[in-house]
Design a protein around this motif. Structure first.
Motif, PDB file in Angstrom:
ATOM      1  N   SER A  63       0.830  -1.207   0.000  1.00 56.00           N
ATOM      2  CA  SER A  63       0.000   0.000   0.000  1.00 56.00           C
ATOM      3  C   SER A  63       0.863   1.255   0.000  1.00 56.00           C
ATOM      4  CB  SER A  63      -0.908  -0.005   1.235  1.00 56.00           C
ATOM      5  OG  SER A  63      -1.688   1.169   1.278  1.00 56.00           O
ATOM      6  N   GLY A  64       0.538   2.172  -0.913  1.00 53.52           N
ATOM      7  CA  GLY A  64       1.248   3.442  -0.977  1.00 53.52           C
ATOM      8  C   GLY A  64       2.395   3.482  -1.968  1.00 53.52           C
ATOM      9  N   VAL A 131      -1.175   5.290  -7.005  1.00 52.45           N
ATOM     10  CA  VAL A 131      -0.462   4.477  -6.008  1.00 52.45           C
ATOM     11  C   VAL A 131      -1.234   3.186  -5.745  1.00 52.45           C
ATOM     12  CG1 VAL A 131       0.558   6.493  -4.866  1.00 52.45           C
ATOM     13  CG2 VAL A 131      -1.584   5.540  -4.002  1.00 52.45           C
ATOM     14  N   THR A 133      -3.153   0.402  -3.675  1.00 49.24           N
ATOM     15  CA  THR A 133      -4.033   0.483  -2.509  1.00 49.24           C
ATOM     16  C   THR A 133      -3.756  -0.623  -1.494  1.00 49.24           C
ATOM     17  OG1 THR A 133      -5.744  -0.925  -3.467  1.00 49.24           O
ATOM     18  CG2 THR A 133      -5.863   1.439  -3.961  1.00 49.24           C
TER      19      THR A 133
END
Length: 213
Positions: A63-64, A131, A133
């Motif tokens: 994530s990110g 990005v 998730t």
């Protein structure tokens, strides 16, 4: 070559088979969580945990990560020694090459055609605002999906089951190896070597060429 007829079909796993890397670990490096994800991947490949559950957990660690990181990941991909020679020989003999992976289309969509692969299937990562998730988009490509892909591609190409070959290294490949006419453990975990029809020890896919019809 989708829909084309073929004399035989060879289906490979991607990570640690078609390529030397585990792609999810390379992406996790971009999030600073490579070591953590590597340990979880190793457990999944040994068959100690359910693959789909493990994959969701490992993907959450991504994530990110920005989509722009995929270019850096692609630059680190190392094709397995002998892969281009094996694929060229399969095609020369009238065969079809498929890759089915618990990894990701975001990487395989570049790697597979570059290596000459005819058909491929993998998971997709969910992206929002550029990005990751931390979730998988759609159904997870697990052991059952790998086996069904082999059967589907063989049927589409008019290849009898006895002329299908599967090559893989992890517990997630065992169902596919069992579904093939010849299941080959390559660079494989002990549980896979124990149950495959044949074990290839050297990490060189040219070792498979003498097995082709």
């Amino acid at each position: 070559m989708t829909g084309a007829s073929a004399r035989f079909l060879v289906v490979l796993d991607a990570d640690s088979t078609l390529i030397r890397n585990e792609v999810i670990e390379l992406i996790a490096d971009e999030a600073g969580r490579g070591a953590e994800v590597a340990a979880a991947t190793e457990a999944a490949m040994r068959g100690e945990v359910d693959f789909a559950t493990s994959l969701r957990s490992r993907v959450s660690a991504l994530s990110g990560v920005p989509v722009s990181a995929f270019a850096r990941v692609l630059a680190r991909i190392e094709p397995t020694p002998g892969v281009r020679e094996l694929i060229a020989e399969i095609h020369a003999r009238g065969g079809l090459v498929g890759v089915v992976s618990g990894g990701f289309h975001e990487i395989l969509d570049t790697v597979a055609p570059d290596l000459g692969v005819d058909l491929w299937r993998a998971n997709r990562l969910t992206v929002s605002d550029g990005v990751l998730t931390g979730t998988v988009d759609g159904e997870i490509v697990d052991a059952a999906a790998k086996a069904s892909s082999l059967r589907e591609w063989a049927c589409d190409a008019g290849v009898p089951a006895r002329l299908t070959f599967a090559i893989g290294d992890g517990a997630n490949d065992l169902t596919m190896l069992g579904a093939a006419g010849l299941g080959i453990a390559f660079n494989a975990k002990p549980a896979v070597r124990a149950r495959a029809d044949l074990v290839v020890g050297p990490v060189d896919l040219r070792e498979v060429i003498p097995l082709l019809p």
